[in-house]
Design an enzyme around this catalytic site. Structure first.
Site, PDB file in Angstrom:
ATOM      1  N   ASP A  11       0.836  -1.194   0.000  1.00  0.00           N
ATOM      2  CA  ASP A  11       0.000   0.000   0.000  1.00  0.00           C
ATOM      3  C   ASP A  11       0.872   1.244   0.000  1.00  0.00           C
ATOM      4  O   ASP A  11       2.017   1.219   0.466  1.00  0.00           O
ATOM      5  CB  ASP A  11      -0.898   0.023   1.241  1.00  0.00           C
ATOM      6  CG  ASP A  11      -1.714  -1.243   1.382  1.00  0.00           C
ATOM      7  OD1 ASP A  11      -2.168  -1.764   0.352  1.00  0.00           O
ATOM      8  OD2 ASP A  11      -1.883  -1.706   2.520  1.00  0.00           O
ATOM      9  N   ALA A  12       0.307   2.340  -0.483  1.00  0.00           N
ATOM     10  CA  ALA A  12       1.063   3.594  -0.516  1.00  0.00           C
ATOM     11  C   ALA A  12       1.525   3.996   0.876  1.00  0.00           C
ATOM     12  O   ALA A  12       2.627   4.536   1.046  1.00  0.00           O
ATOM     13  CB  ALA A  12       0.217   4.698  -1.140  1.00  0.00           C
TER      14      ALA A  12
END
Length: 254
Positions: free
Chosen positions: A119-120
């Site tokens: 995930d970012a």
């Protein structure tokens, strides 16, 4: 046409110890000892003769059971993905992505692709390669390659949480389990835990810990199989060592 005299023909292939040395396994002298000690296999057979020659393009060579990559066109990289960066090689919306980072640091990035995603808002270890077969197997759940994370969670973690997570917690898309769980550190209001699991579902660590009552504030992936982040700084890229590549091959049955 007269046949070429037997004695004038060049021996086929390359000496095995030279192949091992060029692959970065060991010096030529150390590679010779590996061969004599029976630690080297070629195409499934133990080889102990120092005069053995192989064709690196077709031979499958293993040392201590781990495959040796002989194709020098294959690239294997470990990236410490910074927080806030997307796990894509390009982004149509102009958001920062690992492709931007790799392009500045590594030549020939068009042939590279990432193995899985983070995930970012998660940082840590990602693998990049142009070895399609290895990447496919690493991402396939049937091979169950373990991944380890350090998570900072809200609250004080009770002793029984590890047992609960090993037994499994039901999520919206089915039950999720951890292989290993440990408390690393604790401060008032927060706990640092280490989680190992082989699942690759979207945001699985965050969802699993949140379902157990401990929302994740920060998350770092530290290990994928035999490859560890170690002291690698965020944004840095390094080539995998020969033994790391071999152990990844071994983990997925190549």
């Amino acid at each position: 046409m007269m046949a070429e005299p037997e004695e004038s023909r060049e021996p086929r292939g390359i000496r095995l110890q030279k192949v091992l040395s060029q692959a970065g396994i060991a010096s030529r002298r150390a590679a010779e000892k590996m061969i004599v000690d029976g630690r080297v296999e070629v195409d499934g057979h133990v080889v102990t003769e120092l005069g053995t020659r192989v064709d690196p393009q077709v031979a499958v060579v293993r040392v201590d059971g781990a495959r040796v990559v002989l194709d020098d066109s294959l690239v294997y990289l470990a990236l410490n993905k910074p927080r806030g960066m997307h796990s894509t090689m390009s982004d149509d919306r102009g958001r920062p992505c690992i492709g931007d980072l790799i392009e500045r640091k590594v030549r020939g990035t068009k042939k590279l692709f990432h193995v899985g995603r983070l995930d970012a808002d998660t940082e840590g270890l990602m693998l990049l390669t142009n070895d399609g077969e290895l990447a496919h197997r690493l991402m396939h759940p049937s091979h169950e390659v373990p991944k380890t994370y350090l998570a900072t969670v809200t609250g004080s973690v009770p002793r029984g949480l590890g047992r609960t997570l090993r037994a499994g917690i039901e999520l919206d898309d089915g039950p999720a389990f951890v292989d290993d769980f440990a408390v690393v550190d604790a401060i008032p209001g927060k706990t640092l835990v280490r989680v190992t699991l082989h699942e690759g579902r979207n945001r699985i660590v965050r969802r699993l810990l949140a379902a157990a009552g401990f929302p994740v504030e920060a998350l770092v992936r530290t290990d994928i199989g035999a490859v560890s982040l170690g002291k690698q700084r965020p944004g840095s890229v390094r080539a995998l060592r020969s033994n790391e590549i071999g152990q990844l091959y071994q983990a997925v049955g190549l």
